[in-house]
Design a protein around this motif. Structure first.
Motif, PDB file in Angstrom:
ATOM      1  N   GLY A  39      51.028  37.146  10.249  1.00 31.14           N
ATOM      2  CA  GLY A  39      51.559  35.798  10.429  1.00 31.14           C
ATOM      3  C   GLY A  39      52.621  35.714  11.519  1.00 31.14           C
ATOM      4  N   ARG A  40      52.640  34.566  12.157  1.00 30.18           N
ATOM      5  CA  ARG A  40      53.583  34.317  13.252  1.00 30.18           C
ATOM      6  C   ARG A  40      55.027  34.424  12.761  1.00 30.18           C
ATOM      7  NH1 ARG A  40      52.209  32.076  18.076  1.00 30.18           N
ATOM      8  NH2 ARG A  40      50.340  31.141  17.195  1.00 30.18           N
ATOM      9  N   ARG A  41      55.302  33.924  11.569  1.00 31.58           N
ATOM     10  CA  ARG A  41      56.673  33.948  11.046  1.00 31.58           C
ATOM     11  C   ARG A  41      57.213  35.367  10.942  1.00 31.58           C
ATOM     12  NH1 ARG A  41      59.890  30.470   8.796  1.00 31.58           N
ATOM     13  NH2 ARG A  41      61.607  31.252   7.564  1.00 31.58           N
ATOM     14  N   ARG A  42      56.435  36.254  10.361  1.00 29.69           N
ATOM     15  CA  ARG A  42      56.907  37.631  10.179  1.00 29.69           C
ATOM     16  C   ARG A  42      57.064  38.350  11.511  1.00 29.69           C
ATOM     17  NH1 ARG A  42      54.361  42.366   6.463  1.00 29.69           N
ATOM     18  NH2 ARG A  42      56.019  43.864   6.850  1.00 29.69           N
ATOM     19  N   VAL A  43      56.129  38.147  12.420  1.00 26.84           N
ATOM     20  CA  VAL A  43      56.209  38.779  13.741  1.00 26.84           C
ATOM     21  C   VAL A  43      57.461  38.297  14.479  1.00 26.84           C
ATOM     22  CG1 VAL A  43      55.107  38.911  16.015  1.00 26.84           C
ATOM     23  CG2 VAL A  43      53.738  39.213  13.933  1.00 26.84           C
ATOM     24  N   MET A  44      57.664  36.996  14.486  1.00 28.80           N
ATOM     25  CA  MET A  44      58.802  36.454  15.212  1.00 28.80           C
ATOM     26  C   MET A  44      60.126  36.849  14.552  1.00 28.80           C
ATOM     27  SD  MET A  44      57.052  32.835  16.263  1.00 28.80           S
ATOM     28  CE  MET A  44      58.333  32.185  17.297  1.00 28.80           C
ATOM     29  N   THR A  45      60.142  36.980  13.245  1.00 26.15           N
ATOM     30  CA  THR A  45      61.344  37.439  12.549  1.00 26.15           C
ATOM     31  C   THR A  45      61.671  38.874  12.946  1.00 26.15           C
ATOM     32  OG1 THR A  45      60.959  35.929  10.713  1.00 26.15           O
ATOM     33  CG2 THR A  45      62.378  37.823  10.275  1.00 26.15           C
ATOM     34  N   ALA A  46      60.655  39.720  13.035  1.00 30.91           N
ATOM     35  CA  ALA A  46      60.884  41.106  13.459  1.00 30.91           C
ATOM     36  C   ALA A  46      61.433  41.155  14.880  1.00 30.91           C
ATOM     37  CB  ALA A  46      59.585  41.902  13.362  1.00 30.91           C
ATOM     38  N   LEU A  47      60.888  40.340  15.766  1.00 29.25           N
ATOM     39  CA  LEU A  47      61.373  40.318  17.149  1.00 29.25           C
ATOM     40  C   LEU A  47      62.806  39.789  17.217  1.00 29.25           C
ATOM     41  CD1 LEU A  47      58.129  39.106  18.924  1.00 29.25           C
ATOM     42  CD2 LEU A  47      59.065  41.433  18.836  1.00 29.25           C
ATOM     43  N   LEU A  48      63.124  38.833  16.379  1.00 22.53           N
ATOM     44  CA  LEU A  48      64.495  38.327  16.305  1.00 22.53           C
ATOM     45  C   LEU A  48      65.437  39.450  15.884  1.00 22.53           C
ATOM     46  CD1 LEU A  48      66.481  35.933  16.405  1.00 22.53           C
ATOM     47  CD2 LEU A  48      65.835  35.448  14.030  1.00 22.53           C
ATOM     48  N   GLY A  49      65.006  40.297  14.976  1.00 25.94           N
ATOM     49  CA  GLY A  49      65.817  41.453  14.570  1.00 25.94           C
ATOM     50  C   GLY A  49      66.093  42.385  15.729  1.00 25.94           C
ATOM     51  N   TYR A  50      65.084  42.664  16.547  1.00 28.39           N
ATOM     52  CA  TYR A  50      65.283  43.493  17.737  1.00 28.39           C
ATOM     53  C   TYR A  50      66.267  42.818  18.697  1.00 28.39           C
ATOM     54  CZ  TYR A  50      61.530  46.928  16.932  1.00 28.39           C
ATOM     55  OH  TYR A  50      60.752  47.964  16.454  1.00 28.39           O
ATOM     56  N   LEU A  51      66.140  41.520  18.856  1.00 27.98           N
ATOM     57  CA  LEU A  51      67.035  40.802  19.758  1.00 27.98           C
ATOM     58  C   LEU A  51      68.480  40.884  19.276  1.00 27.98           C
ATOM     59  CD1 LEU A  51      67.258  38.865  22.249  1.00 27.98           C
ATOM     60  CD2 LEU A  51      67.216  37.011  20.575  1.00 27.98           C
ATOM     61  N   ARG A  52      68.678  40.759  17.993  1.00 32.01           N
ATOM     62  CA  ARG A  52      70.039  40.723  17.446  1.00 32.01           C
ATOM     63  C   ARG A  52      70.692  42.093  17.357  1.00 32.01           C
ATOM     64  NH1 ARG A  52      69.292  36.421  12.489  1.00 32.01           N
ATOM     65  NH2 ARG A  52      69.577  34.536  13.742  1.00 32.01           N
ATOM     66  N   THR A  53      69.934  43.123  17.040  1.00 32.55           N
ATOM     67  CA  THR A  53      70.553  44.420  16.751  1.00 32.55           C
ATOM     68  C   THR A  53      70.063  45.558  17.636  1.00 32.55           C
ATOM     69  OG1 THR A  53      68.923  44.992  15.051  1.00 32.55           O
ATOM     70  CG2 THR A  53      70.887  43.755  14.334  1.00 32.55           C
ATOM     71  N   GLY A  54      69.118  45.281  18.507  1.00 34.17           N
ATOM     72  CA  GLY A  54      68.515  46.340  19.296  1.00 34.17           C
ATOM     73  C   GLY A  54      69.364  46.795  20.478  1.00 34.17           C
ATOM     74  N   THR A  55      68.915  47.876  21.059  1.00 35.23           N
ATOM     75  CA  THR A  55      69.520  48.362  22.292  1.00 35.23           C
ATOM     76  C   THR A  55      69.181  47.383  23.416  1.00 35.23           C
ATOM     77  OG1 THR A  55      67.552  49.594  22.933  1.00 35.23           O
ATOM     78  CG2 THR A  55      69.167  50.762  21.531  1.00 35.23           C
ATOM     79  N   HIS A  56      69.759  47.609  24.564  1.00 33.46           N
ATOM     80  CA  HIS A  56      69.459  46.745  25.710  1.00 33.46           C
ATOM     81  C   HIS A  56      67.952  46.743  25.987  1.00 33.46           C
ATOM     82  CE1 HIS A  56      69.983  44.639  29.473  1.00 33.46           C
ATOM     83  NE2 HIS A  56      69.275  45.585  30.064  1.00 33.46           N
ATOM     84  N   ALA A  57      67.339  47.933  25.975  1.00 28.05           N
ATOM     85  CA  ALA A  57      65.893  48.041  26.235  1.00 28.05           C
ATOM     86  C   ALA A  57      65.082  47.337  25.148  1.00 28.05           C
ATOM     87  CB  ALA A  57      65.483  49.508  26.339  1.00 28.05           C
ATOM     88  N   GLU A  58      65.496  47.457  23.893  1.00 29.62           N
ATOM     89  CA  GLU A  58      64.780  46.795  22.809  1.00 29.62           C
ATOM     90  C   GLU A  58      64.909  45.280  22.910  1.00 29.62           C
ATOM     91  OE1 GLU A  58      65.039  50.212  19.336  1.00 29.62           O
ATOM     92  OE2 GLU A  58      66.700  48.792  19.561  1.00 29.62           O
ATOM     93  N   ARG A  59      66.075  44.801  23.275  1.00 30.72           N
ATOM     94  CA  ARG A  59      66.247  43.351  23.436  1.00 30.72           C
ATOM     95  C   ARG A  59      65.357  42.834  24.566  1.00 30.72           C
ATOM     96  NH1 ARG A  59      71.721  44.829  22.710  1.00 30.72           N
ATOM     97  NH2 ARG A  59      72.158  44.444  24.902  1.00 30.72           N
ATOM     98  N   ALA A  60      65.281  43.588  25.657  1.00 33.25           N
ATOM     99  CA  ALA A  60      64.405  43.184  26.768  1.00 33.25           C
ATOM    100  C   ALA A  60      62.946  43.192  26.327  1.00 33.25           C
ATOM    101  CB  ALA A  60      64.614  44.117  27.967  1.00 33.25           C
ATOM    102  N   GLY A  61      62.538  44.217  25.593  1.00 36.45           N
ATOM    103  CA  GLY A  61      61.169  44.288  25.094  1.00 36.45           C
ATOM    104  C   GLY A  61      60.859  43.173  24.116  1.00 36.45           C
TER     105      GLY A  61
END
Length: 111
Positions: A39-61
Motif C-alpha cells: 500500500g501507498r500509505r505504508r511505503v510513504m510512511t517508511a520513506l518519511l521515516g528515512y527523511l526524518r531520521t536518516g543520514t544525508h544519503a538516506e534522506r536524498a534516496g
C-alpha cells in the motif's frame, strides 16, 4: 507485479533498496512492487521515516523514492486488486496526511 501480496519480510529490504539505489530512476523497481503489495500509505510512511531520521544519503534516496511512491498510478492491468470489485482496502493507499507530514518535514532544516 501480478501478485497482490508479498511476504512481510520483503518490505524493509524493498524500502532499503529504493532508498540506497544510486540511480533515482531505478528505485521504481523497488517502490512499485511495494506499493502494490503493502500500500501507498505504508511505503510513504517508511520513506518519511528515512527523511526524518536518516543520514544525508538516506534522506536524498528517500526524496527520489518519494517521487515514485507519490506519483505512480496504481493500475488495474498490473494488479487484480484494483479491478472493479477487487479486494483492496482503500485505506492502504490513503496517504494525504503522510503527504502533509512530508511537506512539513522537507521544509525543516536537517538536524
Amino acid at each position: 507485479m501480478e501478485r497482490t501480496s508479498l511476504a512481510e519480510e520483503f518490505f524493509d529490504p524493498l524500502m532499503a533498496a529504493a532508498v540506497y539505489d544510486p540511480d533515482p530512476s531505478f528505485c521504481r523497481w523497488f517502490v512499485e512492487p511495494a506499493l502494490y503489495a503493502f500500500g501507498r500509505r505504508r511505503v510513504m510512511t517508511a520513506l518519511l521515516g528515512y527523511l526524518r531520521t536518516g543520514t544525508h544519503a538516506e534522506r536524498a534516496g528517500a526524496r527520489g523514492a518519494w517521487y515514485c511512491a507519490h506519483l505512480l498510478p496504481l493500475r488495474t492491468e498490473r494488479s487484480s486488486a484494483y479491478v472493479p470489485g477487487g479486494r483492496r482496502d482503500p485505506a492502504l493507499d490513503e496517504a494525504d496526511d503522510i503527504v502533509d507530514q512530508w511537506v512539513e518535514s522537507i521544509q525543516r532544516p536537517a538536524a
